[in-house]
Design a protein around this motif. Structure first.
Motif, short mmCIF file in Angstrom:
data_model
loop_
_atom_site.label_atom_id
_atom_site.label_comp_id
_atom_site.label_asym_id
_atom_site.label_seq_id
_atom_site.Cartn_x
_atom_site.Cartn_y
_atom_site.Cartn_z
N SER A 42 -5.76 4.22 -12.76
CA SER A 42 -4.54 3.62 -12.26
C SER A 42 -4.83 2.33 -11.49
N LEU A 43 -4.07 1.29 -11.78
CA LEU A 43 -4.21 0.05 -11.04
C LEU A 43 -3.62 0.16 -9.64
N ASN A 44 -2.73 1.12 -9.45
CA ASN A 44 -2.13 1.31 -8.13
C ASN A 44 -3.15 1.76 -7.10
N LEU A 45 -4.09 2.55 -7.51
CA LEU A 45 -5.15 2.99 -6.61
C LEU A 45 -5.98 1.78 -6.14
N TYR A 46 -6.32 0.91 -7.04
CA TYR A 46 -7.10 -0.27 -6.69
C TYR A 46 -6.28 -1.25 -5.86
N SER A 47 -5.00 -1.33 -6.13
CA SER A 47 -4.11 -2.16 -5.32
C SER A 47 -4.08 -1.67 -3.88
N MET A 48 -3.99 -0.37 -3.72
CA MET A 48 -3.97 0.22 -2.38
C MET A 48 -5.29 -0.05 -1.65
N ILE A 49 -6.39 0.08 -2.34
CA ILE A 49 -7.70 -0.17 -1.74
C ILE A 49 -7.84 -1.63 -1.32
N ILE A 50 -7.40 -2.55 -2.15
CA ILE A 50 -7.48 -3.98 -1.84
C ILE A 50 -6.62 -4.31 -0.63
N ALA A 51 -5.41 -3.77 -0.59
CA ALA A 51 -4.50 -4.06 0.52
C ALA A 51 -5.05 -3.50 1.84
N PRO A 58 0.82 -1.23 0.00
CA PRO A 58 0.00 0.00 0.00
C PRO A 58 0.85 1.27 0.00
N ILE A 59 2.00 1.22 0.65
CA ILE A 59 2.89 2.38 0.66
C ILE A 59 3.47 2.61 -0.73
N VAL A 60 3.90 1.53 -1.38
CA VAL A 60 4.43 1.64 -2.75
C VAL A 60 3.33 2.13 -3.69
N SER A 61 2.13 1.61 -3.52
CA SER A 61 1.01 2.04 -4.36
C SER A 61 0.69 3.52 -4.14
N LEU A 62 0.78 3.96 -2.90
CA LEU A 62 0.52 5.36 -2.61
C LEU A 62 1.54 6.28 -3.29
N VAL A 63 2.79 5.85 -3.29
CA VAL A 63 3.84 6.63 -3.97
C VAL A 63 3.55 6.74 -5.46
N TYR A 64 3.19 5.61 -6.08
CA TYR A 64 2.87 5.63 -7.51
C TYR A 64 1.59 6.42 -7.78
N CYS A 65 0.64 6.39 -6.85
CA CYS A 65 -0.58 7.19 -7.03
C CYS A 65 -0.28 8.67 -6.99
N PHE A 66 0.63 9.08 -6.12
CA PHE A 66 1.05 10.49 -6.10
C PHE A 66 1.68 10.88 -7.42
N LYS A 67 2.49 9.99 -7.99
CA LYS A 67 3.14 10.29 -9.26
C LYS A 67 2.12 10.39 -10.39
N GLU A 68 1.05 9.59 -10.31
CA GLU A 68 0.02 9.58 -11.34
C GLU A 68 -1.13 10.54 -11.02
N LYS A 69 -1.01 11.28 -9.94
CA LYS A 69 -2.00 12.27 -9.52
C LYS A 69 -3.38 11.66 -9.27
N PHE A 70 -3.39 10.48 -8.63
CA PHE A 70 -4.60 9.79 -8.21
C PHE A 70 -5.61 9.59 -9.34
N SER A 71 -5.14 9.10 -10.45
CA SER A 71 -6.01 8.81 -11.58
C SER A 71 -6.86 7.58 -11.26
N LEU A 72 -8.13 7.65 -11.61
CA LEU A 72 -9.02 6.50 -11.37
C LEU A 72 -8.73 5.33 -12.31
#
Length: 97
Positions: free
Chosen positions: A77-86, A61-75
């Motif tokens: 993004s798979l990283n956002l869903y990864s963070m939610i699942i974790a 979730p921490i790694v996903s949060l970092v990538y979400c910041f880089k992608e500006k929390f795009s819906l």
């Protein structure tokens, strides 16, 4: 030499993070839902894999949060869903099992 674009590398990384998150979440939810020690081999595999799985479930979730910041929390993004699942898996493990 074959060069990959930056976009395809980001997609591959986000897919790997999502797959690892789903695998770790499934591992813990199935491990807590069923008696894994009923079968000795399954119990041994569970004992071997519990610490790496727990570390993955807390780190991703921490790694996903970092990538979400880089992608500006795009819906998209798979990283956002990864963070939610974790986070959902962690809350399920902590409060309901």
């Amino acid at each position: 030499m074959l060069q990959t674009s930056s976009g395809s590398l980001k997609k591959r990384t986000s897919k790997i993070i999502l797959i690892l998150t789903i695998a770790a979440a499934m591992f813990w939810i199935l491990g807590k839902s069923f008696d894994v020690y009923r079968w000795p081999i399954v119990g041994a595999v569970f004992e071997i894999l519990w610490l790496p799985s727990l570390i993955i479930l807390f780190i991703l979730p921490i790694v996903s949060l970092v990538y979400c910041f880089k992608e500006k929390f795009s819906l998209k993004s798979l990283n956002l869903y990864s963070m939610i699942i974790a986070i959902a898996a962690l809350l399920t493990i902590i409060f309901y099992m």
